[in-house]
Scaffold this active site. Sequence first.
Site, PDB file in Angstrom:
ATOM      1  N   LYS A  14       0.835  -1.204   0.000  1.00 13.60           N
ATOM      2  CA  LYS A  14       0.000   0.000   0.000  1.00 13.60           C
ATOM      3  C   LYS A  14       0.868   1.252   0.000  1.00 13.60           C
ATOM      4  O   LYS A  14       0.637   2.190  -0.741  1.00 13.60           O
ATOM      5  CB  LYS A  14      -0.813   0.068   1.308  1.00 13.60           C
ATOM      6  CG  LYS A  14      -2.096  -0.659   1.345  1.00 13.60           C
ATOM      7  CD  LYS A  14      -2.782  -0.286   2.679  1.00 13.60           C
ATOM      8  CE  LYS A  14      -3.952  -1.165   2.989  1.00 13.60           C
ATOM      9  NZ  LYS A  14      -4.585  -0.828   4.266  1.00 13.60           N
ATOM     10  N   ASP A  73      -8.229   1.765   4.651  1.00 17.41           N
ATOM     11  CA  ASP A  73      -8.760   0.425   4.893  1.00 17.41           C
ATOM     12  C   ASP A  73      -9.378  -0.045   3.591  1.00 17.41           C
ATOM     13  O   ASP A  73     -10.210   0.648   3.002  1.00 17.41           O
ATOM     14  CB  ASP A  73      -9.802   0.394   6.010  1.00 17.41           C
ATOM     15  CG  ASP A  73     -10.002  -1.038   6.488  1.00 17.41           C
ATOM     16  OD1 ASP A  73      -9.067  -1.594   7.118  1.00 17.41           O
ATOM     17  OD2 ASP A  73     -11.060  -1.638   6.205  1.00 17.41           O
ATOM     18  N   LYS A 183      -1.964   1.162 -12.766  1.00 17.03           N
ATOM     19  CA  LYS A 183      -2.878   0.686 -11.709  1.00 17.03           C
ATOM     20  C   LYS A 183      -3.374   1.883 -10.888  1.00 17.03           C
ATOM     21  O   LYS A 183      -4.563   2.008 -10.628  1.00 17.03           O
ATOM     22  CB  LYS A 183      -2.181  -0.337 -10.803  1.00 17.03           C
ATOM     23  CG  LYS A 183      -3.111  -0.807  -9.686  1.00 17.03           C
ATOM     24  CD  LYS A 183      -2.485  -1.756  -8.674  1.00 17.03           C
ATOM     25  CE  LYS A 183      -3.427  -1.942  -7.490  1.00 17.03           C
ATOM     26  NZ  LYS A 183      -2.837  -2.638  -6.355  1.00 17.03           N
ATOM     27  N   HIS A 188      -8.908   1.696  -6.891  1.00 21.44           N
ATOM     28  CA  HIS A 188      -9.653   2.126  -5.709  1.00 21.44           C
ATOM     29  C   HIS A 188      -8.823   3.095  -4.862  1.00 21.44           C
ATOM     30  O   HIS A 188      -9.295   4.135  -4.444  1.00 21.44           O
ATOM     31  CB  HIS A 188     -10.043   0.883  -4.900  1.00 21.44           C
ATOM     32  CG  HIS A 188      -8.893  -0.048  -4.575  1.00 21.44           C
ATOM     33  ND1 HIS A 188      -7.911  -0.360  -5.492  1.00 21.44           N
ATOM     34  CD2 HIS A 188      -8.540  -0.692  -3.435  1.00 21.44           C
ATOM     35  CE1 HIS A 188      -7.039  -1.176  -4.926  1.00 21.44           C
ATOM     36  NE2 HIS A 188      -7.401  -1.393  -3.682  1.00 21.44           N
ATOM     37  N   ARG A 189      -7.549   2.774  -4.671  1.00 20.32           N
ATOM     38  CA  ARG A 189      -6.669   3.606  -3.827  1.00 20.32           C
ATOM     39  C   ARG A 189      -6.377   4.942  -4.515  1.00 20.32           C
ATOM     40  O   ARG A 189      -6.395   5.994  -3.878  1.00 20.32           O
ATOM     41  CB  ARG A 189      -5.370   2.819  -3.547  1.00 20.32           C
ATOM     42  CG  ARG A 189      -4.383   3.496  -2.620  1.00 20.32           C
ATOM     43  CD  ARG A 189      -3.404   2.491  -2.038  1.00 20.32           C
ATOM     44  NE  ARG A 189      -4.085   1.506  -1.215  1.00 20.32           N
ATOM     45  CZ  ARG A 189      -4.279   0.239  -1.588  1.00 20.32           C
ATOM     46  NH1 ARG A 189      -3.815  -0.229  -2.729  1.00 20.32           N
ATOM     47  NH2 ARG A 189      -4.964  -0.576  -0.799  1.00 20.32           N
TER      48      ARG A 189
HETATM   49  P1  ITT Z   1      -2.776  -1.663   7.372  1.00 17.01           P
HETATM   50  O1  ITT Z   1      -4.057  -1.900   8.167  1.00 17.01           O
HETATM   51  O2  ITT Z   1      -1.571  -1.572   8.231  1.00 17.01           O
HETATM   52  O3  ITT Z   1      -2.911  -0.522   6.425  1.00 17.01           O
HETATM   53  P2  ITT Z   1      -3.492  -4.184   6.121  1.00 17.01           P
HETATM   54  O4  ITT Z   1      -2.846  -5.015   5.041  1.00 17.01           O
HETATM   55  O5  ITT Z   1      -3.895  -4.894   7.383  1.00 17.01           O
HETATM   56  O6  ITT Z   1      -2.521  -2.955   6.436  1.00 17.01           O
HETATM   57  P3  ITT Z   1      -6.270  -3.681   5.476  1.00 17.01           P
HETATM   58  O7  ITT Z   1      -6.785  -4.112   6.802  1.00 17.01           O
HETATM   59  O8  ITT Z   1      -6.839  -2.448   4.850  1.00 17.01           O
HETATM   60  O9  ITT Z   1      -4.712  -3.425   5.495  1.00 17.01           O
HETATM   61  O10 ITT Z   1      -6.420  -4.908   4.483  1.00 17.01           O
HETATM   62  C1  ITT Z   1      -6.379  -4.707   3.123  1.00 17.01           C
HETATM   63  C2  ITT Z   1      -6.176  -6.029   2.423  1.00 17.01           C
HETATM   64  O11 ITT Z   1      -6.965  -6.009   1.214  1.00 17.01           O
HETATM   65  C3  ITT Z   1      -4.734  -6.172   1.965  1.00 17.01           C
HETATM   66  O12 ITT Z   1      -3.967  -6.839   2.926  1.00 17.01           O
HETATM   67  C4  ITT Z   1      -4.899  -6.942   0.672  1.00 17.01           C
HETATM   68  O13 ITT Z   1      -5.046  -8.302   0.955  1.00 17.01           O
HETATM   69  C5  ITT Z   1      -6.228  -6.448   0.120  1.00 17.01           C
HETATM   70  N1  ITT Z   1      -6.003  -5.324  -0.801  1.00 17.01           N
HETATM   71  C6  ITT Z   1      -6.318  -4.005  -0.596  1.00 17.01           C
HETATM   72  N2  ITT Z   1      -5.925  -3.248  -1.630  1.00 17.01           N
HETATM   73  C7  ITT Z   1      -5.355  -4.085  -2.512  1.00 17.01           C
HETATM   74  C8  ITT Z   1      -4.733  -3.899  -3.754  1.00 17.01           C
HETATM   75  O14 ITT Z   1      -4.582  -2.692  -4.287  1.00 17.01           O
HETATM   76  N3  ITT Z   1      -4.248  -4.980  -4.376  1.00 17.01           N
HETATM   77  C9  ITT Z   1      -4.354  -6.201  -3.842  1.00 17.01           C
HETATM   78  N4  ITT Z   1      -4.909  -6.471  -2.655  1.00 17.01           N
HETATM   79  C10 ITT Z   1      -5.401  -5.417  -1.989  1.00 17.01           C
END
Ligand code: ITT
Length: 204
Positions: A14, A73, A183, A188-189
């Site tokens: 991320k 998130d 990308k 989304h991001r």
């Molecule tokens: P932080 O809370 O520390 O930010 P995290 O990985 O735990 O890190 P989330 O709870 O937001 O973050 O979980 C997001 C998950 O969704 C991430 O671990 C991926 O598995 C998936 N995800 C989100 N955005 C993605 C992307 O751009 N490409 C692939 N998978 C994604």
Amino acid sequence: MRRKILFATGNEGKMREIRMIMEDMDVELLSMKEAGISPDIEEDGTTFEENALIKARAVADCTCGEEIVLADDSGLEIDYLNGEPGIYSARYMGEDTSYRIKNAELLRRLQGVPKEERGARFVCAVAAVAPLAGGGRKELVVRGVIEGYIGWEEKGNNGFGYDPIFYVDEYGCSTAELDGEVKNQISHRGNALRLMKERLASLL
Ligand code: ITT
């Protein structure tokens, strides 16, 4: 002095994307690691928005209150699985399970499902906690989405997480096959952060 923005994420995939999307901002962008903060945050919200705010508030509470704190998130919603893994995307099959295994399991659960029922989307909520000049703080939350579908095999080495199984019609490939810049233009991001940049402009 340049304004500091602290991004409340421990996810390096991320953070790489966030840096690229925010590179045009005249701010000092710090990860939690760079700020030396690693709070234990319980993400017990029921929506992406609630969890993003929980993370941003928790990290803002660890700072001296001068910087703007942002948090992301995000997750993958698969229509055929009634929106799973959704807000549990990071925790799906266990936080420490590799994405090779998680992605293989999702492909298995969609075996034999036709393209029209394989719809999916990545969702990203970005929350901000920003100090106000007169005291107190302002909270903002925005959402970005990218629509796509779950493919039939893992493809590509870019991105992270579920990217190798998430395909977009526009490019006919997975988001792990896209160049990072591309990308970010459609993701989304990227969509959520561009909206947040506009909303933050008056506070910088
Ligand atoms: P932080 O809370 O520390 O930010 P995290 O990985 O735990 O890190 P989330 O709870 O937001 O973050 O979980 C997001 C998950 O969704 C991430 O671990 C991926 O598995 C998936 N995800 C989100 N955005 C993605 C992307 O751009 N490409 C692939 N998978 C994604």
